[in-house]
Design an enzyme around this catalytic site. Structure first.
Site: not given
Ligand SMILES: NC(=O)c1ccc[n+]([C@@H]2O[C@H](COP(=O)([O-])OP(=O)(O)OC[C@H]3O[C@@H](n4cnc5c(N)ncnc54)[C@H](O)[C@@H]3O)[C@@H](O)[C@H]2O)c1
Length: 371
Positions: A254, A187, A247, A239, A250, A268
């Site tokens: 997706h 990202e 995006n 948006e 994306h 992701h």
């Molecule tokens: N709302 C938005 O604008 C937006 C934008 C981009 C992505 N997303 C969403 O975000 C999600 C992905 O987020 P992600 O990559 O953070 O995934 P996640 O929340 O699943 O975290 C990834 C892994 O890292 C672990 N973890 C988190 N923090 C940690 C730390 N400090 N130390 C050790 N382990 C840690 C978590 O337990 C998990 O297993 C997707 O669902 C995606 O759709 C949302």
């Protein structure tokens, strides 16, 4: 030690808020959050991994603010109805009131789910994001998109609900597994690619240092990414136009996430990185950018040890036609037309719905043939 915390303000009128970025914010969370509180208690949603590693530090950091917490299973499959309804019922059982604060303490999964829970709880309570992954710090915690996945696709159920404050503690990223760190980096790269060529140059030079744990580089990357996201969200909160630039990569991502069942075959940010590479390839194929641009994108992702192509996704993938059908299910579809983010060069992305399906199919066919 001098406090090097920086603030990016997100200016959205009555829904404005600060994103605080620095090391050690969790240990100072009480002082940061206190001005928002009507009574000195917060309800924290986290996941089991983050909870085990950092919840006690947060409890201490909150000082005399009492904290109650629920840890949900870690991982994308938590972002669905069962864990969502569990979280909302827990918040009600904890008697969280209209004027209270819900805290989302975790990665994007927890941020999206907790934000959506806050959006619907008692028709909306305020929430604070304390993002703990790189992805959540640079992207998901800012901008107010909240929600969960459906069997029909990703993020199809949700609400716009801006946080009241974001505390991005770059220190907590030190416990993040390398794969998750690099996934979030997907990202970060996206911001350079979509609108800031100089930032992409900086990432090419500093990416490896950043991944090796350099705190100053980490802070700069998070701050620059958040600034870019904030400015775009200010222009287009819901948006209708420009926000779609975020995006980039994306639409492909997706479809690939759905095809791989949101499993750990593809995280992701890994899908975003592959999607960005494909979006540049598509742009080049349409004569919009030079041959050099997609090569440079791939070269940087490769240099960082990231996934860059469909060949890097383990296991079976459906054919190009099926992937196209999954893309058509994406929220970016307007009147049945696929909306794409394409680029005239690095840092020059734009939104279009004028993309011939057969060219997309060709790009996918060729990428599948490389497997
Ligand atoms: N709302 C938005 O604008 C937006 C934008 C981009 C992505 N997303 C969403 O975000 C999600 C992905 O987020 P992600 O990559 O953070 O995934 P996640 O929340 O699943 O975290 C990834 C892994 O890292 C672990 N973890 C988190 N923090 C940690 C730390 N400090 N130390 C050790 N382990 C840690 C978590 O337990 C998990 O297993 C997707 O669902 C995606 O759709 C949302």
């Amino acid at each position: 030690m001098t406090d090097t915390t920086e603030t990016v303000h997100v200016d959205l009128g009555s829904r404005s808020y600060d994103v605080r970025i620095g090391a050690g914010l969790v240990t100072r969370a009480g002082a940061e959050i206190a001005p928002l509180l009507k009574r000195r208690r917060v309800a924290v949603l986290t996941d089991e991994t983050v909870g085990a590693l950092h919840l006690e530090a947060l409890r201490e950091g909150l000082g005399d603010i009492s904290m109650t917490a629920l840890a949900l299973p870690a991982g994308e499959s938590t972002k669905g109805w069962p864990q969502f309804s569990r979280a909302v019922d827990w918040l009600l059982a904890e008697k969280v009131e209209r004027r209270d604060i819900v805290v989302a303490f975790g990665g994007g999964v927890i941020g999206d789910l907790a934000g959506f829970a806050a959006a619907v709880l008692r028709r909306g309570v305020r929430f604070v994001q304390i993002p703990t992954t790189l992805l959540a710090q640079v992207d998901s915690s800012v901008g107010g998109k909240t929600g969960i996945n459906s069997v029909h696709g990703k993020n199809l159920i949700g609400a716009f609900h801006q946080p009241a404050l974001v505390l991005a503690d770059i220190g907590v990223l030190s416990t993040l597994p390398a794969r998750d760190f690099l996934s979030g980096y997907g990202e970060v790269v996206k911001y350079g690619l979509l609108g800031d060529a100089a930032f992409f140059d900086w990432l090419e030079a500093m990416g490896p240092t950043l991944a090796a744990g350099d705190m100053a580089a980490r802070q700069y990357a998070v701050r620059r990414s958040v600034e870019m996201k904030a400015r775009i969200v200010e222009r287009d909160e819901t948006e209708e136009g420009d926000r779609a630039l975020l995006n980039l990569g994306h639409t492909f991502c997706h479809a690939l996430e759905t095809a791989t069942g949101y499993s750990d075959r593809l995280l992701h940010g890994e899908g975003v990185a592959i999607g960005c590479a494909l979006a540049f390839e598509l742009s080049q194929r349409l004569g919009l950018c030079s041959q050099e641009a997609p090569s440079r994108v791939r070269a940087h992702l490769k240099a960082m040890g990231m996934k860059t192509d469909l060949a890097d996704i383990p296991g079976d993938l459906p054919g190009a036609e099926a992937l196209l059908a999954l893309m058509a299910q994406d929220k970016k579809v307007v009147d049945g037309k696929l909306r794409f983010i394409l680029a005239r060069g690095i840092g020059e992305a734009f939104v279009t719905s004028d993309v011939p399906g057969d060219v997309v199919r060709k790009v996918l066919d060729e990428a599948l043939a490389r497997r």
